[in-house]
Structures are given as C-alpha cells and as structure tokens.
Design an enzyme around this catalytic site. Structure first.
Site, PDB file in Angstrom:
ATOM      1  N   TRP A 131     -43.273 -25.555 -44.476  1.00  0.00           N
ATOM      2  CA  TRP A 131     -42.846 -26.676 -43.642  1.00  0.00           C
ATOM      3  C   TRP A 131     -44.084 -27.200 -42.930  1.00  0.00           C
ATOM      4  CZ3 TRP A 131     -41.087 -26.251 -38.059  1.00  0.00           C
ATOM      5  CH2 TRP A 131     -40.529 -27.458 -37.613  1.00  0.00           C
ATOM      6  N   ASP A 212     -40.033 -16.962 -39.457  1.00  0.00           N
ATOM      7  CA  ASP A 212     -39.268 -18.182 -39.236  1.00  0.00           C
ATOM      8  C   ASP A 212     -37.913 -18.009 -39.917  1.00  0.00           C
ATOM      9  OD1 ASP A 212     -38.207 -20.702 -38.994  1.00  0.00           O
ATOM     10  OD2 ASP A 212     -39.979 -21.764 -39.705  1.00  0.00           O
ATOM     11  N   LYS A 247     -28.926 -25.429 -38.573  1.00  0.00           N
ATOM     12  CA  LYS A 247     -28.324 -25.508 -39.895  1.00  0.00           C
ATOM     13  C   LYS A 247     -26.999 -24.757 -39.963  1.00  0.00           C
ATOM     14  CE  LYS A 247     -32.460 -27.180 -40.893  1.00  0.00           C
ATOM     15  NZ  LYS A 247     -33.497 -27.420 -39.884  1.00  0.00           N
TER      16      LYS A 247
END
Length: 398
Positions: A131, A212, A247
């Site tokens: 990312w 992460d 999410k």
C-alpha cells in the site's frame, strides 16, 4: 508572500483515479480502483449489525465528553481478544496494550511516531509492492525505509526466498512491516508454514515485527486470518499490530482502528502505555468516540456479534465468488489463464496487467484500475463482469 512558492502536488494515485472516474461521461464506466467493499448492487452498505448497535448507542448515550487518550478500556480488551483469542497468554499476562487510533492509517502513523520518538529503530523494511501510504507514513515519522521483494511476477505468487534473502540484510533492531492477511495490493499471503519460517527468521535476526492487519475476516475467516499474527507472537516477545475496522465492519468514514503493542512483560507494557499516551496526545489529543462505541457494542453483544460474523462471511464469500467467476469467464473469452486470481485473498487482485493495458482499459473501455494492475474484486458484480471480461480480453490480445 508565504505560500506563493508552493507547487501543486500530484494527485493521489487512487483518489485521483476516482476523480477521473467521476469526470468520465461513459455510462458503462466501471471503477475497480478504490478499496472499499461493494455489494451486488454496487453499493457500500451499512451493516445491519452496525445499524442495530447505533440504535442502542443513541438510546443509551448520555454524554459527548472526551474519551480517555487511548480509548475505552473495553475497546482495547476486545481488540486484543480479536487478535489473539480470549484466553491467550498475552492477554492474561497483561503484556499487551491497545489504543484507539483514527483508522488503520492512524494506527500505523501512531506506531511509526512511537518507534521514532522512543529510538526503538530508525529503519523499517516494507514489502515491494505494498500500500503506497506505507512509504509516506514511514518518511513522515522520520524513519528510513528499505524495500524487500514480495511479488513474483512470473508465477503470480509470493517471492518467498527472495523476500528472506533480502531481509537477511536487515540489522538487529530494524522493523519489518508485514501484512497479516489479504496483502494489499497483491492478495497473496504466506502459508502457515511460511509464516512459521518468517517468525523464526524474525526471532533469529532480532527484528521487530510491525503488522498491518486491515482485513481480518476478509481472507478465510476471523480466526484463520489471525494465524500469522499469532505465530509471530509465539516466537517474538515484542511486536506492533495496526488494526482496522473500516473493512470488516464497513466503518470507513468513522475512522476506527487500533494500535496494539505486545511487550515482553506486564511491567514493560505499563511503561510503553505511558509513553504511547504522549504520542497520541501530541498527534490527536484523544480519539473519536462514535465508531469505537459501535465496535465495542457489536463485539460485546452476543447477538450482534453473531449477526456481524454472518454479514462478514457473506461479504467474504461474495468476493470469493467473483474471483472464481472472473477467472472462469476470462478463460472462456480466450484471455489466458487467470486461475491465480482464485488463489489470492481479500478485496484485491494483482491482475498481471501492465501499465499500457491498464491505460487502454481506462481510455478505450472506461474501466478504472490502479496503474500497478491491482483490481478491487469487491467492485465486480454480475451486472458488470461481462463488460470487464470483454475489455480485459481485448487489451490482452492487442
């Protein structure tokens, strides 16, 4: 003049893509760039478990006073239980602390700031690709970063040997940033055996894991997706984990995340917590409340928890179904073998399309994906998949 020398910054590669999509007059356009879940109707829904939790909060809330600097204690406990399981030794020994941060991004930044401020490390190793914001967060926090290879373009798989070979150059005390599951942008995750090798490697080299964990539950399940984290925690007495509920609870605009720091013992955890409060206080003073209360309500209420797990399972299975259907239809269309898409996890797929093909998809077909070839599989549905397949087949054959 103070600001007349400032030049316009380039558009964010993903948000800029969304802006270009909005300005495209093509009525058949498809946006597969931004990483948000969409249902079969192309909408990003509010989960029913979230709606019911908000109703309870509205009925019982009696104050808008500040939260504690690191968030509600119950929120931190529930975050840790989600990461490690209810009866894990890390929880019972109280050697982990958690603080509410504004989203997973906020957790990464607070963690990076803490690492820098406490002189824990100066260098963080980040997967290539990753990312894009990972690099910017490390730089903004004053940390140096190095890249380690992750994606094998030839096999569409994990470049595992090259990954460990490159990380062998890391110095004792360096930080290694890992994706717990549903790697962004590739969708490729280590196997259990590979996680065990990674954990042993980190322990032997005395490297600090920074994980992460943005997609828990979007890969194979809540428990299954935590296996990599738990394997590393078995070997490494210290690690950091950045969690996100954007999410898996659909709380994108509520900015609900958490930074969890695991320490070697409870006494160290208390010291870390005291310093982390300063880091948070300096950055945001204290966290926003509404999203945190939603998460706490859903996870602590058995009925809402069960409803949420069912909704999460349905989201995960819809994405999985789209992967299988996309690969099958591309094969039927003569676009080649895309079976590797089925082996990837989560919302994203590294399609293998090059920049020229990506540009052709946008200009000639109104289909928007990231320049790296990353496709948000969650944006695919039965209404747009045939157009997508036809377009991909066209650019692949040219």
């Amino acid at each position: 003049m103070f600001f007349d020398h400032i030049e316009a910054a380039p558009a964010d590669p993903i948000l800029g893509l969304t802006e270009a999509f909005k300005n495209d007059p093509n009525p058949e356009k498809i946006n597969l760039g931004v990483g948000v879940y969409k249902n079969e109707a192309g909408q990003t829904p509010v989960l029913e478990s979230v709606k019911q939790a908000e109703k309870l909060i509205l009925e019982t809330e009696n104050s808008k006073s500040y939260l504690p600097i690191t968030g509600l204690p119950e929120y931190g406990r529930l975050v840790r239980e989600l990461l490690f399981g209810d009866d894990h030794e890390i929880i019972s020994s109280k050697r982990a602390i958690s603080c509410h941060c504004p989203g997973g991004t906020g957790a990464l930044r607070i963690g990076a700031d803490f690492i820098k401020q406490q002189n824990v490390s100066a260098t963080v190793w980040i997967s290539d690709p990753t990312w894009a914001n990972h690099y910017q967060i490390a730089t903004a926090a004053g940390l140096n970063f190095e890249r380690y290879p992750y994606y094998d373009r030839a096999t569409h798989g994990l470049a595992f040997d090259r990954m460990l070979e490159t990380l062998s150059q890391a110095k004792e005390g360096d930080v290694v940033l890992l994706h717990a599951c549903c790697h962004n942008p590739t969708g490729i995750d280590p196997t259990i055996e590979q996680w065990e090798q990674i954990a042993d490697f980190l322990k032997e080299k005395k490297l600090l894991p920074f994980i992460d964990f943005a997609y828990q539950g979007f890969g194979h399940g809540i428990e299954e997706d935590a296996q990599g984290v738990r394997i590393i925690a078995q070997r490494c007495p210290e690690l950091l984990i950045a969690s996100s509920f954007s999410k898996n609870l659909g709380l994108y605009n509520e900015r609900v995340g958490a930074l969890t720091v695991v320490c070697a013992d409870g006494a160290t955890a208390e010291k870390v917590n005291s310093q982390l409060k300063i880091t948070v206080r300096t950055a945001i003073s204290n966290p926003p409340a509404h999203g945190e209360k939603i998460v706490t309500t859903v996870l602590s209420d058995p009925k809402l928890r069960a409803l949420w797990e069912q909704e999460l399972s349905e989201m995960r299975e819809r994405i999985r179904d789209m992967r299988v259907l996309l690969a099958a239809k591309l094969k039927e269309a003569g676009a080649g073998d895309f079976d590797f898409v089925v082996e990837q996890n989560g919302m994203f797929s590294f399609s293998g399309l090059n920049k020229e093909q990506v540009e052709s998809l946008k200009k000639e077909h109104g289909i928007y994906i990231v320049g790296s070839g990353r496709i948000c599989v969650a944006g695919i549905n039965h209404a747009n998949i045939d157009a997508l397949v036809k377009a991909i087949a066209a650019v692949v054959r040219n």
